[in-house]
Design a protein around this motif. Sequence first.
Motif, PDB file in Angstrom:
ATOM      1  N   VAL A 101      16.752  11.421  -5.552  1.00  0.00           N
ATOM      2  CA  VAL A 101      15.848  12.855  -5.655  1.00  0.00           C
ATOM      3  C   VAL A 101      15.453  13.168  -7.045  1.00  0.00           C
ATOM      4  O   VAL A 101      14.238  13.381  -7.578  1.00  0.00           O
ATOM      5  N   TYR A 102      16.570  13.170  -8.039  1.00  0.00           N
ATOM      6  CA  TYR A 102      16.462  13.448  -9.461  1.00  0.00           C
ATOM      7  C   TYR A 102      15.646  12.592 -10.382  1.00  0.00           C
ATOM      8  O   TYR A 102      14.671  12.874 -10.649  1.00  0.00           O
TER       9      TYR A 102
ATOM     10  N   ARG B   6      14.320  17.816 -16.322  1.00  0.00           N
ATOM     11  CA  ARG B   6      14.154  16.640 -17.063  1.00  0.00           C
ATOM     12  C   ARG B   6      12.884  16.323 -17.304  1.00  0.00           C
ATOM     13  O   ARG B   6      12.347  15.750 -18.415  1.00  0.00           O
ATOM     14  N   GLY B   7      11.749  16.676 -16.263  1.00  0.00           N
ATOM     15  CA  GLY B   7      10.499  16.174 -16.406  1.00  0.00           C
ATOM     16  C   GLY B   7       9.710  17.272 -17.267  1.00  0.00           C
ATOM     17  O   GLY B   7       8.601  16.544 -18.110  1.00  0.00           O
ATOM     18  N   LEU B   8       9.914  18.548 -17.311  1.00  0.00           N
ATOM     19  CA  LEU B   8       9.115  19.586 -18.112  1.00  0.00           C
ATOM     20  C   LEU B   8       9.556  19.742 -19.533  1.00  0.00           C
ATOM     21  O   LEU B   8       8.837  20.128 -20.480  1.00  0.00           O
ATOM     22  N   PHE B   9      10.844  19.555 -19.550  1.00  0.00           N
ATOM     23  CA  PHE B   9      11.436  20.253 -21.035  1.00  0.00           C
ATOM     24  C   PHE B   9      12.071  18.837 -21.841  1.00  0.00           C
ATOM     25  O   PHE B   9      12.379  18.073 -21.305  1.00  0.00           O
ATOM     26  N   ASP B  10      12.339  19.551 -22.975  1.00  0.00           N
ATOM     27  CA  ASP B  10      13.087  18.575 -23.778  1.00  0.00           C
ATOM     28  C   ASP B  10      14.609  18.693 -23.749  1.00  0.00           C
ATOM     29  O   ASP B  10      15.172  19.727 -24.387  1.00  0.00           O
TER      30      ASP B  10
ATOM     31  N   ALA C 242      18.924  13.586 -23.132  1.00  0.00           N
ATOM     32  CA  ALA C 242      18.073  13.303 -21.930  1.00  0.00           C
ATOM     33  C   ALA C 242      18.633  11.836 -21.482  1.00  0.00           C
ATOM     34  O   ALA C 242      18.789  11.734 -20.405  1.00  0.00           O
ATOM     35  N   ARG C 243      18.567  11.167 -22.437  1.00  0.00           N
ATOM     36  CA  ARG C 243      18.743   9.431 -21.954  1.00  0.00           C
ATOM     37  C   ARG C 243      20.123   9.224 -21.348  1.00  0.00           C
ATOM     38  O   ARG C 243      20.325   8.626 -20.536  1.00  0.00           O
ATOM     39  N   PHE C 244      21.133  10.213 -22.007  1.00  0.00           N
ATOM     40  CA  PHE C 244      22.374   9.783 -21.558  1.00  0.00           C
ATOM     41  C   PHE C 244      22.636  10.235 -20.091  1.00  0.00           C
ATOM     42  O   PHE C 244      22.925   9.878 -19.392  1.00  0.00           O
ATOM     43  N   TRP C 245      21.785  11.702 -19.936  1.00  0.00           N
ATOM     44  CA  TRP C 245      21.998  12.189 -18.686  1.00  0.00           C
ATOM     45  C   TRP C 245      21.370  11.164 -17.576  1.00  0.00           C
ATOM     46  O   TRP C 245      22.002  10.957 -16.399  1.00  0.00           O
TER      47      TRP C 245
ATOM     48  N   LEU D  71      21.934  25.467 -24.156  1.00  0.00           N
ATOM     49  CA  LEU D  71      22.941  25.509 -23.693  1.00  0.00           C
ATOM     50  C   LEU D  71      23.489  25.552 -22.380  1.00  0.00           C
ATOM     51  O   LEU D  71      24.127  24.823 -21.803  1.00  0.00           O
ATOM     52  N   PRO D  72      22.696  26.461 -21.598  1.00  0.00           N
ATOM     53  CA  PRO D  72      23.173  26.609 -20.146  1.00  0.00           C
ATOM     54  C   PRO D  72      22.552  25.385 -19.366  1.00  0.00           C
ATOM     55  O   PRO D  72      23.327  24.789 -18.669  1.00  0.00           O
ATOM     56  N   VAL D  73      21.605  24.855 -19.713  1.00  0.00           N
ATOM     57  CA  VAL D  73      20.780  23.811 -19.166  1.00  0.00           C
ATOM     58  C   VAL D  73      21.768  22.398 -19.447  1.00  0.00           C
ATOM     59  O   VAL D  73      22.138  21.647 -18.472  1.00  0.00           O
ATOM     60  N   CYS D  74      22.411  22.300 -20.804  1.00  0.00           N
ATOM     61  CA  CYS D  74      23.352  21.326 -21.250  1.00  0.00           C
ATOM     62  C   CYS D  74      24.581  21.473 -20.090  1.00  0.00           C
ATOM     63  O   CYS D  74      25.197  20.300 -19.908  1.00  0.00           O
TER      64      CYS D  74
END
Length: 556
Positions: free
Chosen positions: A155-156, A85-89, A93-96, A292-295
């Motif tokens: 932690v997240y 979440r911190g490094l990548f687009d 993101a806001r929903f997660w 897709l895998p990250v989602c």
Amino acid sequence: MQSSRFLVPLCGAVLALLVGIPLLFIVLQAIFPHLAQGSLAAPLSHLQATLGDAVLLKLTANTVALGLAVVVVCALIGVPLGVLRGLFDVPFARFWDVVLLVPFMVPPYIAAMGWILLLQPGGYLQQLTGIHMAGLLFSFAGVVLVMALNLFSAVYFAVSRAVQSNGSRLAEVANIFGASHWQAFWRVVLPLVLPALAASLLLVFASSIEEYGTPAVLASNAGFFVLVTGIEQRFSDWPIDLPGAAMLSIVLMVLALSAWFAQRWVTAGRDYATNTGKPNATSPRTLGVWRLPVCIVFAAVTLLATMAPLFAVAATALTGTLSGGLRWENLSLRHFAGLFEQGSQALSAMSFSFSLAAAAAILTGVLGTLLAYTVLRTPGRAVAWLDGATMLPNAMPGIVVAVGMILAWNQPWLPLTPYNSWVILLMAYMCLLLPYPLRYAHAALRQIGSNLEASAFVHGVGFSRTLWHIVLPLVAPAVGAAMLLVFAIASRELVASLLLAPTGTQTVSLFIWRQFDQGSIGQGMAMSLITIAMTCMLLVAANGLTRWARSRVNAF
């Protein structure tokens, strides 16, 4: 600043009343086994038998094992998600961020009951798929997993915000100078994240070893008992064992303090600062084929941590009977209607809880602001001691506070006592939740500095007017946000309420707990759904107030 010195004895007296006296009586009861009878005879006579008791060693070992296991699982879930979440687009993101905050806002005992209803034989999972997972749920691994899914959000968010603030930009700089992505992560991002990661893992460990609801609901069914359930058992089972409860409370508090010192040791000499001024805004890196895998990973964690227990809570609240199962004709609002019937116990519990929570929010807000101001603005050795005393509530789990309140205020020689009245519950809430407004006020005061107050004093403005017209307006939004958090947590607090609630009264958490215990699960889950919705709304309001406070401070 001389006129502010009256705050030192005032704050010291309040801290002694809320924190010092209960802690003192826990220690005294552990030393003098007959203290409750007004006798100081035979000091430490029970110490050898208590410390040599295999049950104490087993409870302590189980508590440590549970806390460490939850920390490991939270790190395994929260750190990778936070770094991504911190490094990548990350898409959506806001929903997660929103949905992954929900588990942290659901009271653990409610989440545990939701998992039972979902995974038990005949539960919702078996109704939908034909399988159940009771064997996993009622085991040590199941308890760890349920608690970790409830706590990993800490932690997240800590990791993702720490990476976002500086780690992403400096990792790009390291890549420009020839470092690989892994080298940039291990040598730049991870050191910058370490303080936030250590603090979040400390919070997870402390929360897991002091949590009562989940071990009582799940772990006891698996034959796994911890210090918290052991303390409660010594108060509820006859004969009541006050020295044993006091000794277990001390052991539990030592574990919490040890975690705090461990965090200080991990971060000591490992703080990293940048000297490049204000960070520049940087665009997060693209995920490319990994989108897709990250989602899918985020969706899977959201399904397990947020959707699954909430589904069980909502399904139970909205069905007429448990035996009727998940069928359209079984849908009903009768449990909610029962809550709001005139003269119902639920209305009485809500009125009592919300009144106590409002009082706790107001009083802790005032006290936390005064404490923060005194520590930051008043010099002297007494203030240093006061600053150290403000750390004690962080190391006192809820059940330890409750035990201390009982031992301190249930003495037969006291002419006047708050025991068995709503006052002792209010005192317990204030002791437990004081750190929230204290931290918020401390951070706000450090941001505004002392130059505005100095200017007021130079122009002849008195201390009280300066405090009222300058300091309080600037810290009010931040403290207001903390007060909303205090209200949300106090209105659902369980373990202190379980031990200290006056005879004939119920809080919201006690109402829910007793509905579960009496088999009225539908009405308990209906109240739970209302509690979760209220907590979510209050935290959204607190977040908005915090952002407004920062904008006001930056404007100055």
